[in-house]
Structure formats: C-alpha cells, structure tokens
Write an enzyme that holds these catalytic residues in place. Sequence first.
Site, mmCIF file in Angstrom:
data_model
loop_
_atom_site.group_PDB
_atom_site.id
_atom_site.type_symbol
_atom_site.label_atom_id
_atom_site.label_comp_id
_atom_site.label_asym_id
_atom_site.label_seq_id
_atom_site.Cartn_x
_atom_site.Cartn_y
_atom_site.Cartn_z
ATOM 1 N N ASP A 1 16.162 29.335 -29.173
ATOM 2 C CA ASP A 1 15.480 30.027 -28.083
ATOM 3 C C ASP A 1 16.142 31.388 -27.850
ATOM 4 O OD1 ASP A 1 14.678 30.737 -25.348
ATOM 5 O OD2 ASP A 1 13.880 28.695 -25.281
ATOM 6 N N HIS B 1 9.895 26.201 -21.985
ATOM 7 C CA HIS B 1 10.553 26.523 -23.261
ATOM 8 C C HIS B 1 10.532 25.326 -24.207
ATOM 9 C CE1 HIS B 1 12.510 30.488 -22.217
ATOM 10 N NE2 HIS B 1 11.882 30.122 -21.116
#
Length: 456
Positions: A115, A22
């Site tokens: 995110d 990520h």
Amino acid sequence: MEKKMRAQSAHCLVLPYTTQGHINPMLQFSKRLQHKQIKVTLAITRFIFKTTMHQLSSSVAVETISDGYDEGGRAQAESREAYLARFQQVGEQTLADLVEKLRDTGHPVDCIVYDSFLPWALDVAKRLGLVGAVFFTQSCAVDNIYYHVYNQLLKLPVTGPKVLVPGLPLLEPSDLPSFVYDLGSYPPLYRMVVNQFSNIDKADWVLCNTFYELEQEVVDWMAKLWRLRTIGPTLPSIYLDNRLQDDKAYDLNLFKPNTDGCIQWLDEKPDGSVVYVSFGSLAELGIEQMEELAWGLRASNKYFLWVVRASEEAKLPKDFVEETSRKGLVVSWCPQLEVLAHKAIGCFVTHCGWNSTLEALSFGVPMVAMPQWSDQSTNAKYVADVWGMGLKAKLNEKGIVRGSEVEDCIREVIEGEGGEEIRRNAVKWRELAKEAVDGGSSDRNIGMFVAELVNS
Ligand code: UDP
C-alpha cells in the site's frame, strides 16, 4: 503448460493499510492475480486477523504481520502519529520475518505489492532483493496532487482562485484534498499522503485502482514518470466480468454487517425509488450536518436507506428513526455492493470515498456528493464536473449542506430534467468500467504485470 507451471511459481505478498477502504481493493486485486495463476499471500495485522478470521471466506491465503497493536488495533494507539510510527517500526521487522517464513515453505516471495501509505515496505522488499510494486488505492488525480506537493511543484498554502496541476482540470482550492487546502488540519495524515512519494522512484511498478478511460489525461502524465498501470475498478468479478468463480463479495469486513433485512426491504420498493446514503467507514459528521441531512431526506419524501455507523448514531435527531420508519431504514453497516446493485436504488448520497465512487460508477448509480475530508473533495469535483454523473451539494457559509439543498439535489438526480444527462452518463461509465476489467485496459495491464513477474 510449461508457461502455466512457471506462472504458478511466482509469489506476491500483498500488504494493505489497515482500513476497510484499503483492504477491499488490495484483496480484490489479489484475487485477480491468483486468477492469472500467481500465488498470492495477503498480509494483514494480527489484530485484524483475530477479529475477522471467523468470517474470512476468501480463496486468497492470509498471513499476519504486526502493527505493534496486536490486542486492540489502531484504537489502542494514543495518537495517529504514534500508530503510524509503531506500525513502521514493528511492521518492517515482522514483514521481513514473514518473507523469511514463506521462503522456508518452499514458495519464496518474488514481489511485495504494498500500500502506498506504507512506503517503508519498499525498503524491506529492496533489502531482500524482491520486486516492489506500490499500490495506490486513491484516484490518480489525487495521487498527482500529492506528488506535486511532495516535490514542491505545488506551493503551499495555495493562493489564487485557481490551481493548475498537470493532467487535471483547473481546480478551486477547495477541490484539493482537505489535507492540502486545509493545511495543518491533520499533520500526521498530511505527512503520510505526501510521503507516498518519498521512495517511489525505486518502485518497479506503480499500480493504481482506477481505469485508463476514467482518468486518461492524468494517467498519461504520470505514466511518463513511472511504470504506472491502472488495474481497477476492483469490484468483485460477479459485478463486472463474471470470469472469476466465487468472487462475489469483498470477503473481509472490519464492521459487522447489520443487514437488518436491507435487501428484503429494497425488494419491496419500486425501481429507482430509493436514496442510499453512506459516508463510508471513517468520516464523522457534525451534529448540525447530521440534522440537516435527516431533515433533507425526510423532506424529499423518497424512500431512503441510511448507513449510520454505531459511533455516529447518537447524532441522529431524537425519534427520527421511528418517525420516518414508513419511508426509511437506518442501519449501522450494510452490504454496500448488494445495495448499490439493487434496482430499487435511484441515487447515492455519498462522501465520495474512492471505493464508493468507483462502486457507484460501476453500477451506474448517479451520486449526490457530500465530501467530508481527505480526498473526497477532489473525487466530488470529478463526479460532478468531469464525469458528469452526479451533483456536488453546495455548502452554506458555515460549511454545511442545508437540508433543502440535500432535497433539491436528490430530486434533480432522481427525476429532474437536468438529471437526465447525469443518469445517461452514469450508464456510460458503468459500461466503460466493465469493459476495462472484462478484457480491456485494466485486464491487459494486470496481464502485463503478471507476465513480467513470471518471466523475470
Ligand atoms: N461499505 C460497506 N458497507 C457500508 C458502507 C461502506 O460495505 O455500510 C464499504 C464500501 O462498499 C466501500 C468501503 O466500505 O468499499 C468504503 O470505502 P470508501 O473508499 O468509499 O470510503 P472510506 O471508508 O475509506 O472513507
């Protein structure tokens, strides 16, 4: 000139989830924004900052928030559930504090790019009157499956031999992400991936690390719901368009690269002769699977470079490393981009994590997919049947890929007749990935996002 000055006044705070898969794409996206004159601050946890700052070389400014585990990171949490709950509780407060702090520096934040695993960040953004852009680090196909689950448009458990999700090819249940077809396997993660959609309708932008040409049908379908823009693949510029100076690597490694001369070792091997094997930063193989894979690599008689993380090392068959040292190199972590870009690499045996998949695709390296969990089964389906740039290794009745299957797949992909089309497609996707970033669809989309941020 006037426009540029205004552009520089826009400020994005970028908040990734705390794993390698990520952080990489969101830091890379940050560099692209910065290149388009947006000021960017990357927010990472205090623990990650403490443990990586000595090697942080990125041009992007970094600030910290807290996930509630400043001393030991995720490993300290008693469970994943506990980690996520604490991250939300402490994260909301420390994120708001950071926005406040940056306001005082004279460069107030205009937008939070967060995110999709951390939807609470959108609530913080909205409370503070900021633009909220959600960033999906997985494929749009996978995102759309979770969207359908969240809205109960896909009823679980799935029954029937085939599953129909709009924008996707007909899937077998086992092509779905593991949290969906193996319901109950990881309840906290299941909730996390499904809850990516809990407040998405309030997001101003939906940004996805993929590119239009790769997932056209599903992107078109999802773009009817939200202002969705594809902005990937987020590999360093040097590998795609070479327009960003000094963007040569991912810059923030949670693992210590044990290069152990990987590149020198590859330099000595003939072109296209080496099998690169990696299962990313999280997947854990069973002992039997590890043995079968080892056996298959040895039987293929090819050179191989195998990443076995320190925590997995004990599962290697006894004496395997010594016995195969003429043909193979086993390392605990490697500079994967440099490896995949190397001309000695002929195929990639991979778990099909989304970043690894995009990387293989961008370098034109054909794949042998051995998905383990999470979204990897869906990525593997696309690699094999939609993009035609790899094979999906078949499982036996115990759910294991036998050594002989590994061997057959490797041979087919590297030198087999059937592999010819796979190798051709790999090159085709490499060119399309480059085009998307080099002034093509993804570059235009980033430009659109930036333009609106600047003009609002
Ligand atoms: N990676 C790396 N060195 C390694 C193995 C992996 O740098 O030895 C990087 C890889 O390039 C990718 C990321 O780690 O960017 C893994 O992300 P992916 O989505 O493929 O898998 P995950 O770790 O999230 O399962």
